[in-house]
Design a protein around this motif. Structure first.
Motif, mmCIF file in Angstrom:
data_model
loop_
_atom_site.group_PDB
_atom_site.id
_atom_site.type_symbol
_atom_site.label_atom_id
_atom_site.label_comp_id
_atom_site.label_asym_id
_atom_site.label_seq_id
_atom_site.Cartn_x
_atom_site.Cartn_y
_atom_site.Cartn_z
ATOM 1 N N ALA A 1 0.798 -1.224 0.000
ATOM 2 C CA ALA A 1 0.000 0.000 0.000
ATOM 3 C C ALA A 1 0.835 1.281 0.000
ATOM 4 N N HIS A 2 2.157 1.177 0.065
ATOM 5 C CA HIS A 2 2.997 2.365 0.113
ATOM 6 C C HIS A 2 2.991 3.078 -1.232
ATOM 7 N N MET A 3 2.912 4.420 -1.176
ATOM 8 C CA MET A 3 2.826 5.223 -2.398
ATOM 9 C C MET A 3 3.888 6.319 -2.375
ATOM 10 N N TYR A 4 4.544 6.495 -3.526
ATOM 11 C CA TYR A 4 5.593 7.493 -3.674
ATOM 12 C C TYR A 4 5.443 8.177 -5.026
ATOM 13 N N CYS A 5 6.067 9.334 -5.182
ATOM 14 C CA CYS A 5 5.969 10.066 -6.451
ATOM 15 C C CYS A 5 6.804 9.375 -7.543
ATOM 16 N N ARG A 6 6.519 9.741 -8.769
ATOM 17 C CA ARG A 6 7.212 9.152 -9.923
ATOM 18 C C ARG A 6 8.726 9.372 -9.841
ATOM 19 N N ASN A 7 9.159 10.594 -9.485
ATOM 20 C CA ASN A 7 10.597 10.884 -9.430
ATOM 21 C C ASN A 7 11.314 10.007 -8.412
ATOM 22 N N CYS A 8 10.712 9.809 -7.241
ATOM 23 C CA CYS A 8 11.342 8.976 -6.220
ATOM 24 C C CYS A 8 11.376 7.517 -6.653
ATOM 25 N N TRP A 9 10.282 7.039 -7.269
ATOM 26 C CA TRP A 9 10.298 5.670 -7.797
ATOM 27 C C TRP A 9 11.381 5.514 -8.850
ATOM 28 N N GLN A 10 11.498 6.488 -9.762
ATOM 29 C CA GLN A 10 12.504 6.406 -10.820
ATOM 30 C C GLN A 10 13.914 6.367 -10.235
ATOM 31 N N ASP A 11 14.194 7.241 -9.263
ATOM 32 C CA ASP A 11 15.513 7.264 -8.627
ATOM 33 C C ASP A 11 15.806 5.938 -7.935
ATOM 34 N N TYR A 12 14.813 5.401 -7.232
ATOM 35 C CA TYR A 12 14.980 4.143 -6.513
ATOM 36 C C TYR A 12 15.233 2.984 -7.475
ATOM 37 N N ILE A 13 14.422 2.878 -8.516
ATOM 38 C CA ILE A 13 14.565 1.796 -9.494
ATOM 39 C C ILE A 13 15.917 1.896 -10.193
ATOM 40 N N ARG A 14 16.301 3.103 -10.595
ATOM 41 C CA ARG A 14 17.599 3.313 -11.253
ATOM 42 C C ARG A 14 18.745 2.878 -10.332
ATOM 43 N N SER A 15 18.673 3.263 -9.070
ATOM 44 C CA SER A 15 19.710 2.912 -8.113
ATOM 45 C C SER A 15 19.802 1.397 -7.913
ATOM 46 N N GLU A 16 18.659 0.746 -7.779
ATOM 47 C CA GLU A 16 18.648 -0.706 -7.589
ATOM 48 C C GLU A 16 19.244 -1.415 -8.801
ATOM 49 N N LEU A 17 18.871 -0.983 -9.993
ATOM 50 C CA LEU A 17 19.392 -1.600 -11.213
ATOM 51 C C LEU A 17 20.895 -1.346 -11.368
ATOM 52 N N GLN A 18 21.338 -0.132 -11.037
ATOM 53 C CA GLN A 18 22.771 0.191 -11.132
ATOM 54 C C GLN A 18 23.592 -0.634 -10.146
ATOM 55 N N ASN A 19 22.959 -1.039 -9.042
ATOM 56 C CA ASN A 19 23.634 -1.866 -8.045
ATOM 57 C C ASN A 19 23.507 -3.354 -8.353
ATOM 58 N N GLY A 20 22.991 -3.669 -9.538
ATOM 59 C CA GLY A 20 22.912 -5.053 -9.969
ATOM 60 C C GLY A 20 21.735 -5.835 -9.453
ATOM 61 N N ARG A 21 20.795 -5.161 -8.826
ATOM 62 C CA ARG A 21 19.622 -5.857 -8.303
ATOM 63 C C ARG A 21 18.535 -5.892 -9.367
ATOM 64 N N ILE A 22 18.024 -7.064 -9.652
ATOM 65 C CA ILE A 22 16.900 -7.161 -10.583
ATOM 66 C C ILE A 22 15.621 -7.540 -9.846
ATOM 67 N N PHE A 23 15.768 -7.982 -8.601
ATOM 68 C CA PHE A 23 14.613 -8.252 -7.747
ATOM 69 C C PHE A 23 14.716 -7.323 -6.558
ATOM 70 N N PHE A 24 13.753 -6.422 -6.433
ATOM 71 C CA PHE A 24 13.782 -5.485 -5.314
ATOM 72 C C PHE A 24 12.362 -5.161 -4.902
ATOM 73 N N GLY A 25 12.235 -4.619 -3.712
ATOM 74 C CA GLY A 25 10.916 -4.384 -3.156
ATOM 75 C C GLY A 25 10.608 -2.925 -2.920
ATOM 76 N N CYS A 26 9.643 -2.701 -2.088
ATOM 77 C CA CYS A 26 9.175 -1.371 -1.718
ATOM 78 C C CYS A 26 10.316 -0.552 -1.113
ATOM 79 N N MET A 27 10.232 0.761 -1.251
ATOM 80 C CA MET A 27 11.251 1.644 -0.675
ATOM 81 C C MET A 27 11.199 1.677 0.845
ATOM 82 N N ASP A 28 10.066 1.337 1.452
ATOM 83 C CA ASP A 28 9.934 1.378 2.914
ATOM 84 C C ASP A 28 10.561 0.120 3.504
#
Length: 70
Positions: free
Chosen positions: A24-51
Motif C-alpha cells: 500500500a505504500h505510495m511514492y511520487c514518480r521521481n522517487c520511484w525512478q531514482d529508486y529503481i535506477r539505483s537498484e538496477l545500477q547496483n545489480g539488483r533485478i529483484f527489489f521491493g518497496c522503498m519502505d
C-alpha cells in the motif's frame, strides 16, 4: 498499482503518487525512478518497496517499473 494525489513520504513533494500494487505504500514518480535506477545500477533485478522498515518487501513488478520508469 494505483495512483492518487498526496505528499510523497520520501521527498515530501505534493503530487501524483504511485503504488507498486504489491503493497500500500505510495511514492511520487521521481522517487520511484531514482529508486529503481539505483537498484538496477547496483545489480539488483529483484527489489521491493522503498519502505525498508515497515514493508514486507513485496516485490516491485516489471509491469509497474514500465509504468513509472519508461
Amino acid at each position: 498499482g494505483g495512483t492518487e494525489e498526496g505528499v510523497c513520504g520520501v521527498c515530501m513533494e505534493e503530487g501524483e503518487l504511485y503504488s507498486s500494487g504489491m503493497c500500500a505504500h505510495m511514492y511520487c514518480r521521481n522517487c520511484w525512478q531514482d529508486y529503481i535506477r539505483s537498484e538496477l545500477q547496483n545489480g539488483r533485478i529483484f527489489f521491493g518497496c522503498m519502505d525498508e522498515h515497515s514493508c514486507v518487501k513485496a516485490p516491485v513488478l516489471a509491469t509497474f517499473v514500465g509504468k513509472v520508469a519508461p
